[in-house]
Write an enzyme that holds these catalytic residues in place. Structure first.
Site, PDB file in Angstrom:
ATOM      1  N   LEU A  19      28.733  32.390  41.254  1.00 22.06           N
ATOM      2  CA  LEU A  19      29.731  33.326  41.592  1.00 22.06           C
ATOM      3  C   LEU A  19      30.440  34.291  40.490  1.00 22.06           C
ATOM      4  O   LEU A  19      30.680  33.560  39.202  1.00 22.06           O
ATOM      5  CB  LEU A  19      30.869  32.632  42.152  1.00 22.06           C
ATOM      6  CG  LEU A  19      32.321  33.438  42.283  1.00 22.06           C
ATOM      7  CD1 LEU A  19      32.039  34.388  43.458  1.00 22.06           C
ATOM      8  CD2 LEU A  19      33.445  32.752  42.727  1.00 22.06           C
ATOM      9  N   ASP A  20      30.129  35.569  40.467  1.00 21.11           N
ATOM     10  CA  ASP A  20      30.602  36.395  39.233  1.00 21.11           C
ATOM     11  C   ASP A  20      29.836  35.988  38.158  1.00 21.11           C
ATOM     12  O   ASP A  20      30.521  36.347  36.909  1.00 21.11           O
ATOM     13  CB  ASP A  20      32.058  36.225  39.027  1.00 21.11           C
ATOM     14  CG  ASP A  20      32.750  36.877  40.333  1.00 21.11           C
ATOM     15  OD1 ASP A  20      32.385  37.431  41.032  1.00 21.11           O
ATOM     16  OD2 ASP A  20      33.920  36.171  40.442  1.00 21.11           O
ATOM     17  N   SER A  49      33.682  44.846  35.390  1.00 19.91           N
ATOM     18  CA  SER A  49      32.498  44.547  35.039  1.00 19.91           C
ATOM     19  C   SER A  49      31.815  44.905  36.371  1.00 19.91           C
ATOM     20  O   SER A  49      32.200  44.493  37.436  1.00 19.91           O
ATOM     21  CB  SER A  49      32.197  43.344  34.723  1.00 19.91           C
ATOM     22  OG  SER A  49      32.983  42.575  33.587  1.00 19.91           O
ATOM     23  N   HIS A  54      33.775  43.485  39.335  1.00 22.20           N
ATOM     24  CA  HIS A  54      34.718  42.657  39.292  1.00 22.20           C
ATOM     25  C   HIS A  54      35.752  42.978  38.295  1.00 22.20           C
ATOM     26  O   HIS A  54      35.143  43.367  37.456  1.00 22.20           O
ATOM     27  CB  HIS A  54      33.983  41.213  38.787  1.00 22.20           C
ATOM     28  CG  HIS A  54      34.755  39.877  38.600  1.00 22.20           C
ATOM     29  ND1 HIS A  54      35.279  39.261  39.850  1.00 22.20           N
ATOM     30  CD2 HIS A  54      35.452  39.623  37.682  1.00 22.20           C
ATOM     31  CE1 HIS A  54      36.057  38.497  39.158  1.00 22.20           C
ATOM     32  NE2 HIS A  54      36.065  38.444  38.072  1.00 22.20           N
ATOM     33  N   SER A 104      38.982  51.819  48.083  1.00 23.30           N
ATOM     34  CA  SER A 104      38.867  52.790  46.993  1.00 23.30           C
ATOM     35  C   SER A 104      37.849  53.050  46.258  1.00 23.30           C
ATOM     36  O   SER A 104      37.491  54.125  45.954  1.00 23.30           O
ATOM     37  CB  SER A 104      40.327  52.653  46.289  1.00 23.30           C
ATOM     38  OG  SER A 104      40.112  51.761  45.390  1.00 23.30           O
ATOM     39  N   ARG A 117      34.202  37.466  49.732  1.00 29.15           N
ATOM     40  CA  ARG A 117      33.486  36.359  50.077  1.00 29.15           C
ATOM     41  C   ARG A 117      32.530  35.795  49.480  1.00 29.15           C
ATOM     42  O   ARG A 117      31.839  36.462  48.627  1.00 29.15           O
ATOM     43  CB  ARG A 117      32.771  36.637  51.607  1.00 29.15           C
ATOM     44  CG  ARG A 117      33.681  36.644  52.862  1.00 29.15           C
ATOM     45  CD  ARG A 117      32.863  37.009  53.998  1.00 29.15           C
ATOM     46  NE  ARG A 117      31.884  35.930  54.438  1.00 29.15           N
ATOM     47  CZ  ARG A 117      32.436  34.779  54.901  1.00 29.15           C
ATOM     48  NH1 ARG A 117      33.476  34.527  55.392  1.00 29.15           N
ATOM     49  NH2 ARG A 117      31.436  33.628  55.235  1.00 29.15           N
ATOM     50  N   ILE A 118      32.526  34.599  49.038  1.00 26.71           N
ATOM     51  CA  ILE A 118      31.553  33.944  48.295  1.00 26.71           C
ATOM     52  C   ILE A 118      30.189  33.623  49.278  1.00 26.71           C
ATOM     53  O   ILE A 118      30.334  33.636  50.377  1.00 26.71           O
ATOM     54  CB  ILE A 118      31.846  32.409  47.942  1.00 26.71           C
ATOM     55  CG1 ILE A 118      32.971  32.395  46.998  1.00 26.71           C
ATOM     56  CG2 ILE A 118      30.889  31.774  47.557  1.00 26.71           C
ATOM     57  CD1 ILE A 118      33.698  31.308  46.683  1.00 26.71           C
ATOM     58  N   ASN A 145      27.789  43.958  42.106  1.00 23.19           N
ATOM     59  CA  ASN A 145      29.203  43.892  42.599  1.00 23.19           C
ATOM     60  C   ASN A 145      30.328  44.318  41.292  1.00 23.19           C
ATOM     61  O   ASN A 145      29.878  44.297  40.221  1.00 23.19           O
ATOM     62  CB  ASN A 145      29.468  42.237  42.390  1.00 23.19           C
ATOM     63  CG  ASN A 145      30.937  41.971  42.831  1.00 23.19           C
ATOM     64  OD1 ASN A 145      31.583  42.340  43.856  1.00 23.19           O
ATOM     65  ND2 ASN A 145      31.296  40.920  42.117  1.00 23.19           N
TER      66      ASN A 145
END
Ligand code: GRF
Length: 222
Positions: A148-149, A140, A113, A17, A95-96, A111
């Protein structure tokens, strides 16, 4: 400022989406980008169908065909490089990513998140916000780094948590704001107004930002 549209590739594992929102913004003339590829780790991802319907080249890379995460990620970025992409957007790519593989893309990969980072990195963000009794939640968009993030946050959308909210309700309500946030950030990048200021700052119009931009009434403000 360059007038050629920014060449963008999108990675997505799910329904897509957020990709749809990007395509809609581009079709509305609000996003000066060219989508050169949509890639997925899942052959059945809805995002791939959406991309095909929009005439965007797609590819699937199955993790099971690779001996290691690292091998997978190097091949993934090789494909993305070959697509001619200048910027990568992770829109629900679950995926990491190997730190060495992504390093050449730091500053050229964002990204989305679903939390107010640095809160709730990783999974189940809506549940965790509810369980913590938070008064607000959000999404964010950040530059991707090996953490990661954990990369510098460009912009956020905030929503209030209402009495009676459950996980699906909260996720659904936030999604509507994600669909405004991601195109708005991508637009600033495509216009050359937002950039990573290494190692860990974001610049808007050349000025280092102290805080992430905020989405208010569909617009990003300081
Ligand atoms: C979104 O909530 C996004 O924030 C997260 O994954 C979800 C993807 O949804 N990273 P969709 O596939 O774009 O509909």
């Amino acid at each position: 400022m360059s007038t050629a549209p920014l060449r963008v590739a999108v990675l997505a594992s799910g329904r897509g989406s957020n990709l749809q929102a990007l395509i809609a913004a581009r079709d509305a003339g609000e996003l000066p980008v060219d989508f050169v590829a949509v890639g997925s780790d899942k052959a059945r991802a809805g995002a791939l169908q959406l991309a095909q319907d929009a005439g965007i080249p797609t590819f699937t890379l199955d993790p099971k065909a690779f001996a290691s995460r690292r091998d997978y990620d190097f091949e993934l970025f090789r494909r993305l490089e070959a697509s001619g992409a200048q910027l990568l957007v992770l829109a629900g790519f679950m995926r990491i990513i190997d730190g060495d593989a992504l390093t050449p893309w730091v500053g050229r990969m964002i990204n989305i998140h679903p939390s107010l980072l640095p809160k709730y990195r990783g999974l189940h963000t809506h549940r965790r916000a509810l369980e913590a009794g938070d008064a607000e939640h959000g999404a964010s968009v950040h530059y991707v780094t090996a953490e990661l993030d954990g990369g510098p946050v460009i912009a956020q959308a905030r929503i209030g948590i209402r009495p009676g909210d459950d996980e699906p309700m909260l996720a659904q309500r936030l999604l509507g704001f994600e669909h405004q946030l991601l195109p708005a950030v991508l637009r600033l990048i495509a216009e050359g107004r937002v950039a990573l200021l290494p190692p860990d700052r974001v610049a808007l119009d050349g000025q280092p930002q102290r805080e992430p931009l905020q989405l208010r009434e569909g617009k990003l403000v300081d």
